[in-house]
Design a protein around this motif. Structure first.
Motif, PDB file in Angstrom:
ATOM      1  N   VAL A 114      -6.909   3.345   1.052  1.00 51.21           N
ATOM      2  CA  VAL A 114      -7.388   2.407   2.076  1.00 51.21           C
ATOM      3  C   VAL A 114      -7.691   1.044   1.469  1.00 51.21           C
ATOM      4  O   VAL A 114      -7.458   0.004   2.087  1.00 51.21           O
ATOM      5  CB  VAL A 114      -8.650   2.975   2.769  1.00 51.21           C
ATOM      6  CG1 VAL A 114      -9.253   1.942   3.714  1.00 51.21           C
ATOM      7  CG2 VAL A 114      -8.304   4.248   3.525  1.00 51.21           C
ATOM      8  N   ALA A 115      -8.213   1.037   0.235  1.00 48.09           N
ATOM      9  CA  ALA A 115      -8.597  -0.224  -0.411  1.00 48.09           C
ATOM     10  C   ALA A 115      -7.913  -0.340  -1.770  1.00 48.09           C
ATOM     11  O   ALA A 115      -8.557  -0.183  -2.813  1.00 48.09           O
ATOM     12  CB  ALA A 115     -10.117  -0.301  -0.562  1.00 48.09           C
ATOM     13  N   PRO A 116      -6.605  -0.608  -1.784  1.00 53.32           N
ATOM     14  CA  PRO A 116      -5.882  -0.704  -3.059  1.00 53.32           C
ATOM     15  C   PRO A 116      -6.396  -1.820  -3.957  1.00 53.32           C
ATOM     16  O   PRO A 116      -6.172  -1.796  -5.170  1.00 53.32           O
ATOM     17  CB  PRO A 116      -4.437  -0.960  -2.617  1.00 53.32           C
ATOM     18  CG  PRO A 116      -4.538  -1.499  -1.221  1.00 53.32           C
ATOM     19  CD  PRO A 116      -5.730  -0.823  -0.624  1.00 53.32           C
ATOM     20  N   LEU A 131     -11.974   9.950  -3.351  1.00 51.91           N
ATOM     21  CA  LEU A 131     -11.456   8.862  -4.182  1.00 51.91           C
ATOM     22  C   LEU A 131     -10.026   8.506  -3.808  1.00 51.91           C
ATOM     23  O   LEU A 131      -9.671   7.326  -3.706  1.00 51.91           O
ATOM     24  CB  LEU A 131     -11.530   9.248  -5.668  1.00 51.91           C
ATOM     25  CG  LEU A 131     -10.924   8.252  -6.664  1.00 51.91           C
ATOM     26  CD1 LEU A 131     -11.641   6.911  -6.585  1.00 51.91           C
ATOM     27  CD2 LEU A 131     -10.989   8.811  -8.082  1.00 51.91           C
ATOM     28  N   ALA A 132      -9.199   9.524  -3.605  1.00 55.81           N
ATOM     29  CA  ALA A 132      -7.802   9.263  -3.251  1.00 55.81           C
ATOM     30  C   ALA A 132      -7.713   8.470  -1.952  1.00 55.81           C
ATOM     31  O   ALA A 132      -6.907   7.536  -1.825  1.00 55.81           O
ATOM     32  CB  ALA A 132      -7.053  10.592  -3.118  1.00 55.81           C
ATOM     33  N   LEU A 133      -8.546   8.835  -0.978  1.00 62.01           N
ATOM     34  CA  LEU A 133      -8.543   8.127   0.306  1.00 62.01           C
ATOM     35  C   LEU A 133      -9.010   6.690   0.140  1.00 62.01           C
ATOM     36  O   LEU A 133      -8.431   5.764   0.714  1.00 62.01           O
ATOM     37  CB  LEU A 133      -9.446   8.857   1.301  1.00 62.01           C
ATOM     38  CG  LEU A 133      -9.577   8.224   2.693  1.00 62.01           C
ATOM     39  CD1 LEU A 133      -8.208   8.170   3.374  1.00 62.01           C
ATOM     40  CD2 LEU A 133     -10.563   9.010   3.539  1.00 62.01           C
TER      41      LEU A 133
END
Length: 211
Positions: A66-68, A60-62
């Protein structure tokens, strides 16, 4: 690993005992519907937390890094949902009938109460950020993805205990009698609280789109 789990759990519990959408949802169900409904709302919140930990364990953090834009969408959807609940509550307070949290004369089913708890938590972008941060801490402490996933039952249990306790407290005879006497004022307070949280989320989301 157990030490890392313990430190993380303490932080999570401290966060859960503070006021927020989860507590408001449980308290509203307890006051308007009683202990059983509040317990199922708490179970729904706990279920959503299990989902968040699972997602966090698998990146989830990644994904958010990557997709804010995903977080912006969550703010709009989550804020919109909280505003919807707020409007129902404020309308009930204004009319003085069919309280939104008491659901009028309609008794909530267990599934409906559970679903409310799930939706309140899953549509809250702060939950996404918190569990992404927790995952980052756990991974940063040297834990593997399965070990991070192993924290899910602890997050589930802590939420069920904390919010279940709130449900018992708010469903007490004293609390429910006070609610019956001041139902319109309580509905208005809940509506304003949800509206403030939801409105800020929507405003933040719109602001991020505008930038």
């Amino acid at each position: 690993m157990l030490e890392i789990y313990a430190v993380t759990l303490i932080g999570i519990v401290l966060g859960q005992v503070t006021p927020g959408p989860n507590l408001l949802a449980v308290a509203g169900a307890a006051l308007g519907q009683g202990r059983r409904a509040a317990t199922f709302v708490a179970l729904g919140v706990a279920t959503a937390i299990f989902v968040w930990v699972t997602l966090a364990a698998f990146g989830l953090a990644l994904v958010l890094a990557v997709a804010p834009a995903l977080l912006t969408v969550m703010k709009l959807l989550g804020g919109g949902y909280l505003c919807f609940i707020a409007l129902k509550s404020l309308r009930a307070a204004w009319r003085g009938s069919n309280p939104a949290f008491g659901a009028g004369e309609t008794h909530w089913t267990d599934l409906a109460a559970w679903r409310r708890g799930v939706l309140v938590n899953l549509t809250n972008p702060k939950s996404a950020l918190m569990w992404a941060a927790v995952a980052t801490f756990l991974f940063g402490s040297g834990l593997s993805a399965p070990q991070v996933l192993g924290f899910a039952p602890l997050g589930f249990a802590s939420a069920l205990v904390v919010y279940g306790t709130y449900g018992v407290l708010f469903s007490s005879g004293v609390a429910r009698r006070a609610y019956a006497r001041f139902a319109r004022a309580v509905e208005a307070l809940f509506g304003l609280a949800f509206g403030a949280i939801g409105g800020k989320l929507v405003a933040d989301g719109i602001g991020e789109i505008a930038r």
